[in-house]
Design an enzyme around this catalytic site. Structure first.
Site, PDB file in Angstrom:
ATOM      1  N   THR A  96       0.098  -0.459  13.611  1.00 41.08           N
ATOM      2  CA  THR A  96      -0.030   0.469  12.489  1.00 41.08           C
ATOM      3  C   THR A  96      -1.317   1.261  12.636  1.00 41.08           C
ATOM      4  OG1 THR A  96       1.068  -1.073  11.028  1.00 41.08           O
ATOM      5  CG2 THR A  96      -0.382   0.545   9.985  1.00 41.08           C
TER       6      THR A  96
ATOM      7  N   ARG B   2      14.053  -4.497   6.917  1.00 43.10           N
ATOM      8  CA  ARG B   2      12.801  -5.271   6.933  1.00 43.10           C
ATOM      9  C   ARG B   2      11.630  -4.353   6.573  1.00 43.10           C
ATOM     10  NH1 ARG B   2       7.584  -4.867   9.532  1.00 43.10           N
ATOM     11  NH2 ARG B   2       6.754  -6.952   9.776  1.00 43.10           N
ATOM     12  N   VAL B   3      10.775  -4.841   5.680  1.00 43.72           N
ATOM     13  CA  VAL B   3       9.569  -4.104   5.300  1.00 43.72           C
ATOM     14  C   VAL B   3       8.373  -4.997   5.608  1.00 43.72           C
ATOM     15  CG1 VAL B   3       8.272  -3.173   3.341  1.00 43.72           C
ATOM     16  CG2 VAL B   3      10.730  -2.729   3.530  1.00 43.72           C
ATOM     17  N   GLY B   4       7.333  -4.417   6.193  1.00 45.07           N
ATOM     18  CA  GLY B   4       6.147  -5.203   6.541  1.00 45.07           C
ATOM     19  C   GLY B   4       5.073  -5.132   5.481  1.00 45.07           C
ATOM     20  N   ASP B   5       3.863  -5.404   5.892  1.00 42.90           N
ATOM     21  CA  ASP B   5       2.728  -5.449   4.973  1.00 42.90           C
ATOM     22  C   ASP B   5       2.221  -4.064   4.575  1.00 42.90           C
ATOM     23  OD1 ASP B   5       2.010  -5.360   7.830  1.00 42.90           O
ATOM     24  OD2 ASP B   5      -0.016  -5.062   7.047  1.00 42.90           O
TER      25      ASP B   5
ATOM     26  N   GLY C 244      -0.826  -5.641  12.573  1.00 48.03           N
ATOM     27  CA  GLY C 244      -0.331  -6.843  13.242  1.00 48.03           C
ATOM     28  C   GLY C 244       0.962  -7.309  12.605  1.00 48.03           C
TER      29      GLY C 244
ATOM     30  N   GLY D 180       3.276  -8.230  10.178  1.00 51.17           N
ATOM     31  CA  GLY D 180       3.176  -8.021   8.737  1.00 51.17           C
ATOM     32  C   GLY D 180       3.496  -9.243   7.903  1.00 51.17           C
TER      33      GLY D 180
HETATM   34  C1  SD4 Z   1       4.283  -4.388  10.208  1.00 52.86           C
HETATM   35  N1  SD4 Z   1       1.884  -4.504  10.222  1.00 52.86           N
HETATM   36  O1  SD4 Z   1       5.223  -3.673   9.886  1.00 52.86           O
HETATM   37  C2  SD4 Z   1       3.011  -3.717  10.652  1.00 52.86           C
HETATM   38  C3  SD4 Z   1       3.059  -3.521  12.122  1.00 52.86           C
HETATM   39  C4  SD4 Z   1       1.712  -3.393  12.766  1.00 52.86           C
HETATM   40  O2  SD4 Z   1       0.318  -3.735  14.490  1.00 52.86           O
HETATM   41  O3  SD4 Z   1       0.746  -3.057  12.254  1.00 52.86           O
HETATM   42  N2  SD4 Z   1       1.510  -3.780  13.921  1.00 52.86           N
HETATM   43  O4  SD4 Z   1       4.344  -5.604  10.224  1.00 52.86           O
END
Ligand code: SD4
Length: 293
Positions: free
Chosen positions: A149, A177-180, A201, A203
């Site tokens: 990200t 799917r939704v991340g952080d 990273g 999420g």
């Molecule tokens: C996620 N945190 O969707 C994001 C992906 C990301 O480094 O940042 N990766 O999980």
């Protein structure tokens, strides 16, 4: 320390950094400066984890998540699961500005974008289609190169803080799917009275420790940005150990009220780089690897 500063994740943080410096030079607010930084990465097709040129999910669709937050007002906005709209960080700002809501998802977010004049665009490039076809059968979610990200935090000369993050999330993720990143408090949290923090990273692990909010609360208690980032990395280690899991790739960045920046990564993302701007100067750094204990 009265010059504007910023910090942006990963080696492509340099792209964001240049745009942030330009935006500050043009007199933009700190929120608009960090969004300009995020947008520069959204527009770059060579970055395969953000915006145009992001890698697809398990069915080959590019689905974007983004959030923004203003540390002075605590105004925040986010979008998740957005397809065919490129500038989702600025769309997240519009959610904050024009609606009584904080998070719009999927078709609703796309409808909102169209209502506000955003063009429908493909986010795929010939290169990402080829990459997806080559690797999709292995379905390796969370390989280091499959996600990154761009999170951009800024502080203006008056001490106002803001942040923006934007991502195509984990490539080969399940549809829906939704991340952080669009979860306020997990991927991003900013409060002028405490600090600004963001994460990148895997999420699921960032959400599990509510990473950004955790760091901002550490800074509220008097920790520096660097200490807050290291504590978040340790928190991930402790949480993973407690669950009988191996720590995964997670990195944290922050700016505290005094204008110091911090960054820390867990062992598995030791290649984490970030860009820092101070006035017109841009420098790249390697994140400090933190292992619990
Ligand atoms: C996620 N945190 O969707 C994001 C992906 C990301 O480094 O940042 N990766 O999980």
């Amino acid at each position: 320390m009265n010059e504007p500063i910023s910090i942006s994740t990963w080696s492509f943080g340099i792209i964001a950094a240049r745009a942030v410096v330009k935006a500050f030079r043009e007199g933009k607010s700190v929120l608009d400066a960090v969004i300009a930084g995020a947008q520069a990465v959204e527009d770059d097709p060579s970055v395969t984890s953000v915006g145009y040129g992001g890698l697809g999910n398990s069915i080959g669709t590019v689905s974007l998540d983004a959030a923004v937050m203003d540390g002075k007002t605590l105004d925040c906005g986010a979008v998740a699961g957005v397809e065919n709209i490129r500038h989702v960080a600025s769309l997240a700002k519009l959610v904050a500005e024009k609606t009584p809501h904080i998070l719009l998802v999927g078709k609703g977010a796309e409808w909102f974008a169209l209502q506000n004049g955003y063009p429908l665009q493909t986010l795929l490039t010939p290169e990402t289609v080829a990459l997806w076809e080559k690797n999709a059968h292995q379905m390796k979610v969370a390989e280091p190169w499959t996600h990154d990200t761009v999170t951009v935090l800024g502080r203006d000369a008056q001490g106002n803080l803001a942040g923006a993050c934007t991502t195509s999330g984990l490539s080969y993720k399940l549809p829906g799917r939704v991340g952080d990143s669009p979860i306020i408090g997990s991927g991003l949290y900013v409060d002028n009275e405490a600090g600004a923090a963001g994460a990148t990273g895997v999420g699921e692990e960032i959400i599990r420790i509510v990473g950004a909010q955790f760091m901002v609360e550490q800074m509220r208690q008097g920790k520096t940005a660097q200490e807050a980032c290291e504590l978040a990395a340790k928190r991930h280690h402790i949480t993973a150990k407690r669950r009988g899991k191996t720590p995964v790739s997670v990195a944290f960045i922050a700016i505290d009220r005094e204008g110091s920046v911090g960054a820390a990564v867990t062992t598995h993302s030791a290649q984490f780089q970030y860009a820092v701007t101070r006035g017109e100067q841009i420098e790249m750094f390697q994140g400090k690897v933190v292992i619990e204990g």
